[in-house]
Design a protein around this motif. Sequence first.
Motif, PDB file in Angstrom:
ATOM      1  N   ALA A  99     -14.946   6.890 -44.347  1.00 27.56           N
ATOM      2  CA  ALA A  99     -15.965   6.291 -44.171  1.00 27.56           C
ATOM      3  C   ALA A  99     -15.347   4.687 -43.402  1.00 27.56           C
ATOM      4  N   LEU A 100     -14.189   4.774 -42.995  1.00 27.67           N
ATOM      5  CA  LEU A 100     -13.572   3.924 -41.795  1.00 27.67           C
ATOM      6  C   LEU A 100     -13.637   3.922 -40.055  1.00 27.67           C
ATOM      7  N   ALA A 101     -14.498   4.776 -40.087  1.00 29.60           N
ATOM      8  CA  ALA A 101     -14.627   5.069 -38.321  1.00 29.60           C
ATOM      9  C   ALA A 101     -15.464   3.778 -37.945  1.00 29.60           C
ATOM     10  N   ALA A 102     -15.247   4.126 -36.504  1.00 31.18           N
ATOM     11  CA  ALA A 102     -15.673   3.163 -35.356  1.00 31.18           C
ATOM     12  C   ALA A 102     -17.241   3.003 -36.061  1.00 31.18           C
ATOM     13  N   PRO A 103     -17.251   1.131 -35.737  1.00 33.12           N
ATOM     14  CA  PRO A 103     -16.866   0.338 -34.677  1.00 33.12           C
ATOM     15  C   PRO A 103     -15.547  -0.205 -36.007  1.00 33.12           C
ATOM     16  N   THR A 104     -15.625   0.422 -37.493  1.00 29.34           N
ATOM     17  CA  THR A 104     -14.523  -0.595 -38.477  1.00 29.34           C
ATOM     18  C   THR A 104     -13.571  -0.870 -38.021  1.00 29.34           C
ATOM     19  N   GLU A 105     -13.032  -2.364 -38.000  1.00 22.56           N
ATOM     20  CA  GLU A 105     -12.152  -2.365 -37.743  1.00 22.56           C
ATOM     21  C   GLU A 105     -11.009  -2.634 -38.486  1.00 22.56           C
ATOM     22  N   LEU A 106      -9.920  -2.162 -38.872  1.00 24.62           N
ATOM     23  CA  LEU A 106      -8.505  -2.262 -39.955  1.00 24.62           C
ATOM     24  C   LEU A 106      -8.211  -3.805 -39.979  1.00 24.62           C
ATOM     25  N   ILE A 107      -7.676  -4.420 -40.751  1.00 27.34           N
ATOM     26  CA  ILE A 107      -6.816  -5.023 -40.791  1.00 27.34           C
ATOM     27  C   ILE A 107      -5.615  -5.405 -42.182  1.00 27.34           C
ATOM     28  N   VAL A 108      -4.322  -6.021 -41.343  1.00 30.15           N
ATOM     29  CA  VAL A 108      -3.159  -5.635 -42.201  1.00 30.15           C
ATOM     30  C   VAL A 108      -2.509  -6.411 -41.794  1.00 30.15           C
ATOM     31  N   PRO A 109      -2.014  -6.870 -43.295  1.00 29.01           N
ATOM     32  CA  PRO A 109      -0.971  -8.129 -42.782  1.00 29.01           C
ATOM     33  C   PRO A 109       0.430  -7.446 -42.667  1.00 29.01           C
ATOM     34  N   SER A 110       0.704  -6.143 -42.409  1.00 30.59           N
ATOM     35  CA  SER A 110       2.049  -6.031 -41.807  1.00 30.59           C
ATOM     36  C   SER A 110       2.737  -4.480 -41.217  1.00 30.59           C
ATOM     37  N   ARG A 111       3.736  -4.847 -40.245  1.00 26.04           N
ATOM     38  CA  ARG A 111       3.557  -3.739 -39.496  1.00 26.04           C
ATOM     39  C   ARG A 111       4.417  -2.221 -39.913  1.00 26.04           C
ATOM     40  N   VAL A 112       4.982  -2.384 -41.090  1.00 23.19           N
ATOM     41  CA  VAL A 112       4.883  -1.242 -41.939  1.00 23.19           C
ATOM     42  C   VAL A 112       3.666  -1.063 -42.422  1.00 23.19           C
ATOM     43  N   LEU A 113       2.870  -1.093 -42.795  1.00 27.94           N
ATOM     44  CA  LEU A 113       1.198  -0.902 -43.203  1.00 27.94           C
ATOM     45  C   LEU A 113       0.451  -0.449 -41.586  1.00 27.94           C
ATOM     46  N   GLU A 114       0.833  -1.187 -40.898  1.00 28.80           N
ATOM     47  CA  GLU A 114       0.343  -0.768 -39.195  1.00 28.80           C
ATOM     48  C   GLU A 114       0.434   0.445 -39.271  1.00 28.80           C
ATOM     49  N   SER A 115       1.959   1.219 -39.122  1.00 37.33           N
ATOM     50  CA  SER A 115       2.092   2.062 -38.736  1.00 37.33           C
ATOM     51  C   SER A 115       1.625   3.278 -39.683  1.00 37.33           C
ATOM     52  N   ILE A 116       1.678   2.801 -40.904  1.00 35.23           N
ATOM     53  CA  ILE A 116       0.873   4.302 -42.013  1.00 35.23           C
ATOM     54  C   ILE A 116      -0.142   4.472 -41.043  1.00 35.23           C
ATOM     55  N   ALA A 117      -1.099   2.971 -40.941  1.00 38.45           N
ATOM     56  CA  ALA A 117      -2.109   3.036 -40.630  1.00 38.45           C
ATOM     57  C   ALA A 117      -2.854   4.527 -39.023  1.00 38.45           C
ATOM     58  N   LEU A 118      -1.956   3.919 -38.368  1.00 33.73           N
ATOM     59  CA  LEU A 118      -1.814   4.960 -36.687  1.00 33.73           C
ATOM     60  C   LEU A 118      -1.336   5.808 -36.852  1.00 33.73           C
ATOM     61  N   GLU A 119      -0.249   6.373 -37.703  1.00 31.87           N
ATOM     62  CA  GLU A 119       0.657   7.622 -38.049  1.00 31.87           C
ATOM     63  C   GLU A 119       0.080   8.458 -39.328  1.00 31.87           C
ATOM     64  N   SER A 120      -0.425   7.817 -40.252  1.00 33.47           N
ATOM     65  CA  SER A 120      -1.096   8.513 -41.526  1.00 33.47           C
ATOM     66  C   SER A 120      -2.237   8.950 -41.543  1.00 33.47           C
ATOM     67  N   TRP A 121      -2.618   7.561 -41.444  1.00 28.51           N
ATOM     68  CA  TRP A 121      -4.375   7.809 -41.231  1.00 28.51           C
ATOM     69  C   TRP A 121      -5.642   7.631 -40.127  1.00 28.51           C
ATOM     70  N   ARG A 122      -4.091   7.756 -38.791  1.00 27.52           N
ATOM     71  CA  ARG A 122      -5.188   8.333 -37.393  1.00 27.52           C
ATOM     72  C   ARG A 122      -5.778   7.100 -37.123  1.00 27.52           C
ATOM     73  N   PHE A 123      -5.587   5.585 -37.569  1.00 29.54           N
ATOM     74  CA  PHE A 123      -6.785   5.849 -36.934  1.00 29.54           C
ATOM     75  C   PHE A 123      -6.403   4.670 -35.337  1.00 29.54           C
ATOM     76  N   PRO A 124      -6.998   4.581 -34.525  1.00 38.14           N
ATOM     77  CA  PRO A 124      -6.567   4.270 -33.265  1.00 38.14           C
ATOM     78  C   PRO A 124      -5.887   3.246 -32.973  1.00 38.14           C
ATOM     79  N   GLU A 125      -5.402   2.085 -32.374  1.00 40.70           N
ATOM     80  CA  GLU A 125      -4.630   1.557 -32.207  1.00 40.70           C
ATOM     81  C   GLU A 125      -5.435   0.318 -31.669  1.00 40.70           C
ATOM     82  N   LYS A 126      -6.330   0.632 -30.889  1.00 45.58           N
ATOM     83  CA  LYS A 126      -7.475  -0.510 -30.922  1.00 45.58           C
ATOM     84  C   LYS A 126      -8.114  -1.126 -31.890  1.00 45.58           C
ATOM     85  N   ARG A 127      -8.434  -0.410 -32.762  1.00 41.84           N
ATOM     86  CA  ARG A 127      -8.964  -0.667 -33.842  1.00 41.84           C
ATOM     87  C   ARG A 127      -8.707  -1.060 -35.533  1.00 41.84           C
TER      88      ARG A 127
END
Length: 342
Positions: A99-127
């Motif tokens: 549902a949140l494929a490109a070009p949607t940007e993901l906004i997170v308020p914590s570094r832990v959630l950022e890591s989850i988005a990168l490693e578990s949800w497989r979001f590209p870092e640039k998004r």
Amino acid sequence: MDGNVDCLDRLDPELDVRVLSVPVAKGRLLSLGNLIRFRHALVSQKPDLLLSYAWGAVEWGLVNRIVPVCPHLHFEDGFGPEEAVGRQFRRRIWFRRAALAAPTELIVPSRVLESIALESWRFPEKRIRFIPNGIDCARFAAKPDPAVLRRQPGELLVGSVGTLRREKNFGRLIRTFASLPAEPACRLVLIGDGPDRPALEALARDLGISDRVTFAGQMLNPELAIGLLDVFALSSDTEQMPLSLLEAMAAALPVVATDVGDVRGMLTDDNRRFVVPRDDESAFTSAIKTLLNDATLRRRLGHGNRARAVREYDEAAMVATYDTLFRSAVQGDVQGSRKRDH
């Protein structure tokens, strides 16, 4: 989306805010009817920018994907009790990816959630965009009102702020408080309300400390009370970047907390030794006990936390960042706004 719009009463009446009534069919499976209704709402309103918040709004990203109506930013800020211990539902992971494929940007308020988005949800870092929470630090640095929380002479106050629900685990805090020694004399103050309040009041009675636990209820102006506390305690099973912790820091309080989300990194280096493993209640008790017995240490940690809050978490910086992000998204230059932020 659940029809509860009570928060409208908290907004400045001069703001131009409209609530669209969009029926939602609740259930575990994807609803075609929901998708049709959401798509119709987007097409009929033709917004300049779509902002969706948390797992419950992910479907809006899906209906805006195939033939986009407008730019889309999706926000995630934490998990409910069903995912509080770090377990990610696989269906939610896959659906976020779809549902949140490109070009949607993901906004997170914590570094832990950022890591989850990168490693578990497989979001590209640039998004993925990390934007820390911010608060009105001056509001919480102001002198509190002693009449809001009356204390006995010589009594110390240990307190916490938040909705009384399962993932906040105020039961852990009550059990910890019950195991503290009789001296110095202290009281536990819980500011907030919620579905767990009856169970928490029963727990305090069962532990024989109901006369030393104050359920202060919901406060529209918590800054009048937070600064009266001597120790702020955060006992949650899950957090990302809790606003209540930022408020306590701005009020110059020392903190005892479970090691969840970005909590450890938010505090000063000196205060981090009072961030304990989530399930170690004896360590939590020991940390509170140490702070209650050392007024000089409490003041030093509190002053350090306030300085850090003002330096890194004031809301003016957060608002400016969002202003740039929203304008850039509407203009189709989100990546450009990222470069300017850096």
